[in-house]
Scaffold this motif. Structure first.
Motif, PDB file in Angstrom:
ATOM      1  N   ALA A 165       0.852  -1.187   0.000  1.00 57.43           N
ATOM      2  CA  ALA A 165       0.000   0.000   0.000  1.00 57.43           C
ATOM      3  C   ALA A 165       0.894   1.245   0.000  1.00 57.43           C
ATOM      4  CB  ALA A 165      -0.896  -0.003   1.227  1.00 57.43           C
ATOM      5  N   THR A 166       0.335   2.379  -0.390  1.00 61.98           N
ATOM      6  CA  THR A 166       1.088   3.631  -0.397  1.00 61.98           C
ATOM      7  C   THR A 166       0.264   4.744   0.237  1.00 61.98           C
ATOM      8  OG1 THR A 166       0.290   4.279  -2.608  1.00 61.98           O
ATOM      9  CG2 THR A 166       2.365   3.024  -2.493  1.00 61.98           C
ATOM     10  N   LEU A 167       0.959   5.612   0.952  1.00 59.79           N
ATOM     11  CA  LEU A 167       0.358   6.823   1.500  1.00 59.79           C
ATOM     12  C   LEU A 167       1.286   7.983   1.165  1.00 59.79           C
ATOM     13  CD1 LEU A 167      -1.599   8.533   3.139  1.00 59.79           C
ATOM     14  CD2 LEU A 167      -0.420   7.780   5.230  1.00 59.79           C
ATOM     15  N   ALA A 168       0.887   8.818   0.214  1.00 60.33           N
ATOM     16  CA  ALA A 168       1.653  10.003  -0.168  1.00 60.33           C
ATOM     17  C   ALA A 168       1.054  11.203   0.544  1.00 60.33           C
ATOM     18  CB  ALA A 168       1.616  10.196  -1.682  1.00 60.33           C
ATOM     19  N   ILE A 169       1.892  12.005   1.179  1.00 61.60           N
ATOM     20  CA  ILE A 169       1.398  13.129   1.974  1.00 61.60           C
ATOM     21  C   ILE A 169       1.964  14.453   1.463  1.00 61.60           C
ATOM     22  CG2 ILE A 169       1.145  11.709   4.042  1.00 61.60           C
ATOM     23  CD1 ILE A 169       3.743  13.088   5.098  1.00 61.60           C
ATOM     24  N   ASP A 170       1.252  15.526   1.782  1.00 64.11           N
ATOM     25  CA  ASP A 170       1.802  16.879   1.687  1.00 64.11           C
ATOM     26  C   ASP A 170       2.177  17.290   3.099  1.00 64.11           C
ATOM     27  OD1 ASP A 170       1.428  17.178  -1.035  1.00 64.11           O
ATOM     28  OD2 ASP A 170      -0.496  18.201  -0.856  1.00 64.11           O
ATOM     29  N   GLY A 171       3.472  17.245   3.407  1.00 61.19           N
ATOM     30  CA  GLY A 171       3.930  17.644   4.726  1.00 61.19           C
ATOM     31  C   GLY A 171       4.090  19.152   4.813  1.00 61.19           C
ATOM     32  N   PRO A 172       4.631  19.648   5.919  1.00 53.99           N
ATOM     33  CA  PRO A 172       4.823  21.096   6.079  1.00 53.99           C
ATOM     34  C   PRO A 172       5.610  21.701   4.916  1.00 53.99           C
ATOM     35  CG  PRO A 172       5.209  19.959   8.146  1.00 53.99           C
ATOM     36  CD  PRO A 172       5.051  18.894   7.105  1.00 53.99           C
ATOM     37  N   GLY A 173       5.071  22.775   4.347  1.00 50.71           N
ATOM     38  CA  GLY A 173       5.736  23.449   3.239  1.00 50.71           C
ATOM     39  C   GLY A 173       5.563  22.778   1.903  1.00 50.71           C
ATOM     40  N   GLN A 174       4.707  21.761   1.815  1.00 51.81           N
ATOM     41  CA  GLN A 174       4.540  20.988   0.586  1.00 51.81           C
ATOM     42  C   GLN A 174       3.090  21.007   0.132  1.00 51.81           C
ATOM     43  OE1 GLN A 174       6.061  17.372   2.479  1.00 51.81           O
ATOM     44  NE2 GLN A 174       7.793  17.388   1.072  1.00 51.81           N
ATOM     45  N   GLY A 175       2.871  21.203  -1.170  1.00 53.42           N
ATOM     46  CA  GLY A 175       1.531  21.091  -1.728  1.00 53.42           C
ATOM     47  C   GLY A 175       0.519  21.959  -1.009  1.00 53.42           C
ATOM     48  N   GLU A 176      -0.600  21.350  -0.631  1.00 53.25           N
ATOM     49  CA  GLU A 176      -1.652  22.099   0.057  1.00 53.25           C
ATOM     50  C   GLU A 176      -1.164  22.737   1.354  1.00 53.25           C
ATOM     51  OE1 GLU A 176      -5.641  20.181   0.237  1.00 53.25           O
ATOM     52  OE2 GLU A 176      -4.578  18.473  -0.654  1.00 53.25           O
ATOM     53  N   THR A 177      -0.230  22.077   2.019  1.00 53.41           N
ATOM     54  CA  THR A 177       0.176  22.500   3.353  1.00 53.41           C
ATOM     55  C   THR A 177       1.113  23.704   3.323  1.00 53.41           C
ATOM     56  OG1 THR A 177       0.018  20.146   3.930  1.00 53.41           O
ATOM     57  CG2 THR A 177       0.973  21.577   5.578  1.00 53.41           C
ATOM     58  N   GLU A 178       1.657  24.045   2.160  1.00 47.19           N
ATOM     59  CA  GLU A 178       2.584  25.178   2.117  1.00 47.19           C
ATOM     60  C   GLU A 178       1.909  26.497   2.476  1.00 47.19           C
ATOM     61  OE1 GLU A 178       3.862  27.323  -1.576  1.00 47.19           O
ATOM     62  OE2 GLU A 178       3.268  25.445  -2.540  1.00 47.19           O
ATOM     63  N   PHE A 179       0.582  26.534   2.395  1.00 52.01           N
ATOM     64  CA  PHE A 179      -0.126  27.777   2.682  1.00 52.01           C
ATOM     65  C   PHE A 179      -0.424  27.959   4.168  1.00 52.01           C
ATOM     66  CE2 PHE A 179      -1.206  26.365  -1.637  1.00 52.01           C
ATOM     67  CZ  PHE A 179      -0.621  27.407  -2.344  1.00 52.01           C
TER      68      PHE A 179
ATOM     69  N   ILE B  20       8.343  24.875   5.589  1.00 60.54           N
ATOM     70  CA  ILE B  20       9.146  23.664   5.559  1.00 60.54           C
ATOM     71  C   ILE B  20       9.580  23.283   6.972  1.00 60.54           C
ATOM     72  CG2 ILE B  20      11.518  22.949   4.987  1.00 60.54           C
ATOM     73  CD1 ILE B  20      11.051  24.198   2.218  1.00 60.54           C
ATOM     74  N   GLU B  21       9.577  21.982   7.259  1.00 57.11           N
ATOM     75  CA  GLU B  21       9.979  21.459   8.560  1.00 57.11           C
ATOM     76  C   GLU B  21      11.231  20.590   8.394  1.00 57.11           C
ATOM     77  OE1 GLU B  21      10.944  20.962  11.662  1.00 57.11           O
ATOM     78  OE2 GLU B  21       8.863  21.390  12.242  1.00 57.11           O
ATOM     79  N   PRO B  22      12.436  21.135   8.656  1.00 53.99           N
ATOM     80  CA  PRO B  22      13.645  20.316   8.515  1.00 53.99           C
ATOM     81  C   PRO B  22      13.627  19.067   9.396  1.00 53.99           C
ATOM     82  CG  PRO B  22      14.217  22.643   8.632  1.00 53.99           C
ATOM     83  CD  PRO B  22      12.755  22.536   8.972  1.00 53.99           C
ATOM     84  N   ALA B  23      13.051  19.157  10.594  1.00 51.09           N
ATOM     85  CA  ALA B  23      12.933  18.000  11.491  1.00 51.09           C
ATOM     86  C   ALA B  23      11.703  17.185  11.077  1.00 51.09           C
ATOM     87  CB  ALA B  23      12.836  18.456  12.939  1.00 51.09           C
ATOM     88  N   TYR B  24      11.778  16.575   9.930  1.00 50.99           N
ATOM     89  CA  TYR B  24      10.602  15.958   9.306  1.00 50.99           C
ATOM     90  C   TYR B  24      10.141  14.710  10.046  1.00 50.99           C
ATOM     91  CZ  TYR B  24       7.520  15.471   5.228  1.00 50.99           C
ATOM     92  OH  TYR B  24       6.431  15.424   4.384  1.00 50.99           O
ATOM     93  N   GLU B  25      10.955  14.216  10.973  1.00 51.58           N
ATOM     94  CA  GLU B  25      10.510  13.073  11.765  1.00 51.58           C
ATOM     95  C   GLU B  25       9.274  13.409  12.583  1.00 51.58           C
ATOM     96  OE1 GLU B  25      13.637  15.203  14.313  1.00 51.58           O
ATOM     97  OE2 GLU B  25      13.328  14.698  12.192  1.00 51.58           O
ATOM     98  N   ARG B  26       9.039  14.688  12.843  1.00 51.49           N
ATOM     99  CA  ARG B  26       7.866  15.087  13.630  1.00 51.49           C
ATOM    100  C   ARG B  26       6.564  14.829  12.871  1.00 51.49           C
ATOM    101  NH1 ARG B  26      10.508  20.863  15.554  1.00 51.49           N
ATOM    102  NH2 ARG B  26      12.187  19.981  16.837  1.00 51.49           N
ATOM    103  N   PRO B  27       6.394  15.352  11.641  1.00 44.20           N
ATOM    104  CA  PRO B  27       5.174  14.993  10.916  1.00 44.20           C
ATOM    105  C   PRO B  27       5.080  13.512  10.590  1.00 44.20           C
ATOM    106  CG  PRO B  27       6.637  16.319   9.534  1.00 44.20           C
ATOM    107  CD  PRO B  27       7.165  16.387  10.922  1.00 44.20           C
TER     108      PRO B  27
END
Length: 360
Positions: free
Chosen positions: A172-186, A190-197
């Protein structure tokens, strides 16, 4: 900026990303006819929108005629045109946001016809919601899952052509828009510590009972490759990870990055200037981080990558204890000039690490 400099941005965008457009599902004919209408960089987003609207018109006509599959394909083609109109076009915030919203809306109208279909999900994270596209292989009750992470200018919708390779192998796949990406950029930078999301996403998945999270993989492309390594270093629930064209240190290569990429990072990091963006880029660094990745890690990279230098891949692979380096001698950024070879390799590698039996 002079008109000549703006024209050079158009050429640069196609030189760096033209093959990517085709690899992600944009027809070459659409690229050629859209470029024929673009004289200056300021035309870029608007003219890709014109092509997108042609597909929207076709989709509506197909729906009116009861041709649902044709309509769904047209909606997804429209979405990709909207996306590539705004993916690095950050000079006009109103055009950027309008194109982003149209890309999401169009893709949703066609996502049901993907094989297997994509379901929209929204995952709570730090006061906001991270949107995602969740797909499961047909006939599988509790499959392993690959979390898919976009880069600086890619989005969850764009990752679906790569997702197809994982899905065909039973993941299975789950593609996300994380902080600063796609819908979430608004709503979030960007979250350099991406382990949080990523931790929030895994927590959300654990509240479900329909995936085998003992077999959880992570995939990231471009800046998402850095995110995948970072997540694997600090999130022990990830069993295998892929760094696809990622960076080791964004700041070290800052002077060599294109003006387009630098402007995109400035916008999505919330920086006030290029110098401020360069300073913020210092947080995107795997020094002392890659060494912490305990799970198997595939580092896959093109030696001719003009955006993330190949030496970054070598540094990640040298630091991570269980890393394997797959190098493509003539490969570009994201290996969109070697789509079949690279995506098949990544999907086979992930399937083997997550214990999926491949067909012989």
């Amino acid at each position: 900026m002079t008109s000549t400099e703006r024209d050079e941005r158009v050429a640069l965008a196609m030189r760096h990303w033209g093959e990517r457009f085709v690899a992600q599902g944009v027809a070459l004919s659409d690229i050629n006819r859209t470029l024929g209408r673009i004289a200056r960089w300021s035309d870029w987003c608007r003219q890709w929108g014109t092509t997108a609207e042609e597909y929207e018109t076709a989709a509506k006509a197909a729906e009116a005629a009861g041709r649902g599959l044709t309509a769904a394909e047209a909606w997804r083609r429209a979405a990709l045109c909207w996306h590539f109109g705004k993916f690095v076009f950050v000079e006009d915030a109103s055009q950027l946001r309008a194109a982003s919203e149209r890309a999401v809306a169009c893709y949703q109208r066609g996502a049901w016809a993907l094989e297997p279909p994509a379901a929209r999900v929204e995952i709570p994270y730090d006061g906001i919601e991270l949107p995602g596209l969740l797909r499961r292989p047909a006939g599988s009750r509790k499959p392993p899952l690959v979390l898919m992470i976009p880069g600086l200018d890619s989005v969850k919708e764009e990752l679906q052509t790569t997702a197809d390779y994982f899905l065909r192998r039973g993941m299975a796949t789950l593609a996300i828009d994380g902080p600063g990406q796609g819908e979430t950029e608004f709503v979030r930078n960007i979250e350099p510590a991406y382990e949080r999301p990523v931790a929030a996403v895994i927590d959300w998945l654990e509240r479900r009972a329909d995936f085998d999270l003992e077999r959880l993989g992570a995939f990231g492309v471009s800046l998402g490759g850095y995110y995948a390594v970072r997540a694997a270093a600090f999130e022990g629930r990830i069993r295998a990870a892929i760094d696809h064209g990622g960076t080791f240190s964004l700041a070290e290569n800052w002077p060599n990055r294109s003006t387009i990429s630098r402007a995109a990072f400035q916008k999505r990091s919330g920086a006030a200037s290029d110098s401020d963006a360069e300073e913020r880029a210092r947080a995107v660094d795997l020094t002392g981080v890659a060494e912490r990745v305990e799970c198997p890690l595939l580092v896959i990279h093109g030696k001719l990558d003009p955006i993330s230098p190949f030496r970054d891949a070598e540094r990640v692979a040298a630091a991570a204890p269980r890393a394997e380096l797959a190098a493509f001698e003539d490969g570009n950024h994201g290996l969109t000039d070697r789509v079949f070879e690279s995506r098949s390799l990544m999907a086979d590698w992930m399937a083997e690490r997550l214990g999926v039996k491949l067909q012989s």
